[in-house]
Write a protein that holds these residues in place. Structure first.
Motif, PDB file in Angstrom:
ATOM      1  N   PRO A 167    -121.264 -24.440 -26.508  1.00 24.84           N
ATOM      2  CA  PRO A 167    -120.913 -24.406 -27.925  1.00 24.84           C
ATOM      3  C   PRO A 167    -121.021 -25.800 -28.548  1.00 24.84           C
ATOM      4  CG  PRO A 167    -119.295 -23.221 -26.594  1.00 24.84           C
ATOM      5  CD  PRO A 167    -120.175 -23.989 -25.650  1.00 24.84           C
ATOM      6  N   SER A 168    -121.063 -25.821 -29.875  1.00 26.84           N
ATOM      7  CA  SER A 168    -121.103 -27.091 -30.584  1.00 26.84           C
ATOM      8  C   SER A 168    -119.746 -27.789 -30.453  1.00 26.84           C
ATOM      9  CB  SER A 168    -121.420 -26.866 -32.053  1.00 26.84           C
ATOM     10  OG  SER A 168    -120.345 -26.172 -32.689  1.00 26.84           O
ATOM     11  N   ALA A 169    -119.691 -29.044 -30.890  1.00 29.35           N
ATOM     12  CA  ALA A 169    -118.435 -29.802 -30.821  1.00 29.35           C
ATOM     13  C   ALA A 169    -117.340 -29.112 -31.630  1.00 29.35           C
ATOM     14  CB  ALA A 169    -118.667 -31.227 -31.329  1.00 29.35           C
ATOM     15  N   ASP A 170    -117.681 -28.591 -32.812  1.00 28.12           N
ATOM     16  CA  ASP A 170    -116.689 -27.892 -33.637  1.00 28.12           C
ATOM     17  C   ASP A 170    -116.200 -26.627 -32.941  1.00 28.12           C
ATOM     18  OD1 ASP A 170    -116.704 -29.742 -35.657  1.00 28.12           O
ATOM     19  OD2 ASP A 170    -118.137 -28.652 -36.912  1.00 28.12           O
ATOM     20  N   GLN A 171    -117.136 -25.890 -32.351  1.00 26.11           N
ATOM     21  CA  GLN A 171    -116.751 -24.656 -31.667  1.00 26.11           C
ATOM     22  C   GLN A 171    -115.849 -24.933 -30.469  1.00 26.11           C
ATOM     23  OE1 GLN A 171    -120.767 -23.246 -31.053  1.00 26.11           O
ATOM     24  NE2 GLN A 171    -120.526 -21.613 -32.572  1.00 26.11           N
ATOM     25  N   LEU A 172    -116.149 -25.989 -29.725  1.00 30.81           N
ATOM     26  CA  LEU A 172    -115.291 -26.356 -28.594  1.00 30.81           C
ATOM     27  C   LEU A 172    -113.906 -26.757 -29.077  1.00 30.81           C
ATOM     28  CD1 LEU A 172    -117.775 -28.380 -26.344  1.00 30.81           C
ATOM     29  CD2 LEU A 172    -116.832 -26.100 -25.907  1.00 30.81           C
ATOM     30  N   SER A 173    -113.878 -27.440 -30.229  1.00 31.42           N
ATOM     31  CA  SER A 173    -112.589 -27.829 -30.805  1.00 31.42           C
ATOM     32  C   SER A 173    -111.778 -26.597 -31.175  1.00 31.42           C
ATOM     33  CB  SER A 173    -112.815 -28.699 -32.040  1.00 31.42           C
ATOM     34  OG  SER A 173    -111.585 -29.008 -32.672  1.00 31.42           O
ATOM     35  N   TRP A 174    -112.435 -25.580 -31.717  1.00 31.40           N
ATOM     36  CA  TRP A 174    -111.735 -24.335 -32.050  1.00 31.40           C
ATOM     37  C   TRP A 174    -111.162 -23.686 -30.800  1.00 31.40           C
ATOM     38  CZ3 TRP A 174    -116.430 -22.042 -35.187  1.00 31.40           C
ATOM     39  CH2 TRP A 174    -116.619 -22.825 -36.335  1.00 31.40           C
ATOM     40  N   LEU A 175    -111.966 -23.642 -29.732  1.00 28.28           N
ATOM     41  CA  LEU A 175    -111.497 -23.015 -28.492  1.00 28.28           C
ATOM     42  C   LEU A 175    -110.303 -23.769 -27.906  1.00 28.28           C
ATOM     43  CD1 LEU A 175    -114.883 -22.096 -26.760  1.00 28.28           C
ATOM     44  CD2 LEU A 175    -113.243 -20.525 -27.821  1.00 28.28           C
ATOM     45  N   ARG A 176    -110.354 -25.099 -27.981  1.00 24.22           N
ATOM     46  CA  ARG A 176    -109.234 -25.898 -27.458  1.00 24.22           C
ATOM     47  C   ARG A 176    -107.952 -25.590 -28.226  1.00 24.22           C
ATOM     48  NH1 ARG A 176    -113.190 -30.138 -27.736  1.00 24.22           N
ATOM     49  NH2 ARG A 176    -114.095 -30.537 -25.669  1.00 24.22           N
ATOM     50  N   ARG A 177    -108.067 -25.480 -29.545  1.00 19.49           N
ATOM     51  CA  ARG A 177    -106.879 -25.202 -30.359  1.00 19.49           C
ATOM     52  C   ARG A 177    -106.359 -23.796 -30.107  1.00 19.49           C
ATOM     53  NH1 ARG A 177    -109.005 -27.813 -36.112  1.00 19.49           N
ATOM     54  NH2 ARG A 177    -109.619 -29.810 -35.242  1.00 19.49           N
ATOM     55  N   LEU A 178    -107.276 -22.846 -29.959  1.00 18.27           N
ATOM     56  CA  LEU A 178    -106.855 -21.483 -29.648  1.00 18.27           C
ATOM     57  C   LEU A 178    -106.168 -21.426 -28.292  1.00 18.27           C
ATOM     58  CD1 LEU A 178    -109.979 -19.466 -30.854  1.00 18.27           C
ATOM     59  CD2 LEU A 178    -107.736 -19.570 -31.963  1.00 18.27           C
ATOM     60  N   ALA A 179    -106.715 -22.179 -27.327  1.00 14.95           N
ATOM     61  CA  ALA A 179    -106.105 -22.222 -25.988  1.00 14.95           C
ATOM     62  C   ALA A 179    -104.721 -22.826 -26.039  1.00 14.95           C
ATOM     63  CB  ALA A 179    -107.002 -23.025 -25.040  1.00 14.95           C
ATOM     64  N   ALA A 180    -104.479 -23.702 -27.009  1.00 19.16           N
ATOM     65  CA  ALA A 180    -103.173 -24.342 -27.150  1.00 19.16           C
ATOM     66  C   ALA A 180    -102.189 -23.472 -27.922  1.00 19.16           C
ATOM     67  CB  ALA A 180    -103.325 -25.688 -27.853  1.00 19.16           C
ATOM     68  N   GLY A 181    -102.659 -22.309 -28.376  1.00 17.25           N
ATOM     69  CA  GLY A 181    -101.760 -21.382 -29.051  1.00 17.25           C
ATOM     70  C   GLY A 181    -101.837 -21.376 -30.561  1.00 17.25           C
ATOM     71  N   VAL A 182    -102.786 -22.104 -31.127  1.00 14.54           N
ATOM     72  CA  VAL A 182    -102.928 -22.135 -32.584  1.00 14.54           C
ATOM     73  C   VAL A 182    -103.427 -20.779 -33.077  1.00 14.54           C
ATOM     74  CG1 VAL A 182    -104.222 -23.184 -34.494  1.00 14.54           C
ATOM     75  CG2 VAL A 182    -103.351 -24.608 -32.641  1.00 14.54           C
TER      76      VAL A 182
END
Length: 227
Positions: A167-182
């Motif tokens: 995934p792109s940098a933005d997409q990876l950032s979204w996944l990280r935030r979702l994984a953190a419970g956002v």
């Protein structure tokens, strides 16, 4: 960017600003260009650049209706969300006589390959400079394809490079935030999108990864060390 010449059939092909007939004559005709983008400033800027290069450019509100009356035409289409992908696919029907250049925000190979498979003749980043835009439009009219080098590399590899797309940098950032419970609502607010647009983009990301939902996507990304 890489320029390559696709395999094209005889007759009915746009070549420069000429339209080849079955008899082989080349009466001069005008190739009309439509600029389709959600931002008025972008549309005006692209239209000004191409008009200065001698092209006939319009900014139709309804590009489908515009194509009904523009027999020899090229569409410069910005693909920003899933609705734009749907529009690209509908415009690039197999029997279509017009050309499409897709402008993408994500320069990774996956969107570029997706645009080509949907029917785009050339692919450019949405933040393309004026000179590259002009050269690409003229090359595409002449029957050549202009593609990002990463997309060309994927084509040469037979698509194998896309088996596990990163995934792109933005997409990876979204996944990280979702994984953190956002939540999706909070993520949309942080990313500057509406909740509906964020949901559509996440669904597209899940499909890109070959997963079906948030949990599968996060596990998929963690298993590959992306997070």
């Amino acid at each position: 960017m890489t320029t390559c010449t696709p395999d094209v059939g005889s007759g009915g092909m746009i070549s420069g600003r000429y339209w080849k007939t079955e008899e082989g004559s080349v009466p001069q005709v005008t190739v009309h260009i439509a600029v389709v983008d959600p931002l008025p400033m972008f549309r005006q800027g692209a239209a000004t650049v191409l008009a200065a290069a001698g092209h006939v450019v319009e900014m139709p509100g309804d590009v489908v209706k515009w194509l009904d009356r523009a027999e020899v035409s090229l569409v410069l289409l910005s693909v920003v969300d899933e609705q734009d992908w749907d529009l690209l696919a509908s415009l690039a029907a197999p029997a279509a006589r017009h050309l499409i250049i897709a402008l993408l925000e994500d320069e990774s190979p996956v969107p570029g390959m997706r645009a080509l498979r949907a029917g785009a003749r050339s692919v450019l980043p949405r933040d393309v400079d004026a000179a590259t835009l002009t050269v690409t439009v003229e090359a595409t009219i002449k029957g050549r394809a202009v593609l990002p080098s990463v997309a060309v590399a994927a084509l040469v590899a037979g698509g194998g490079a896309l088996a596990h797309p990163v995934p792109s940098a933005d997409q990876l950032s979204w996944l990280r935030r979702l994984a953190a419970g956002v939540t999706v609502a909070k993520l949309a607010d942080q990313a500057g999108y509406s909740e509906r647009a964020m949901f559509r983009m996440l669904q597209a990301l899940y499909r890109q990864l070959g997963t079906h939902n948030r949990i599968e996507a996060i596990l998929h990304a963690q298993a590959r060390g992306w997070l």
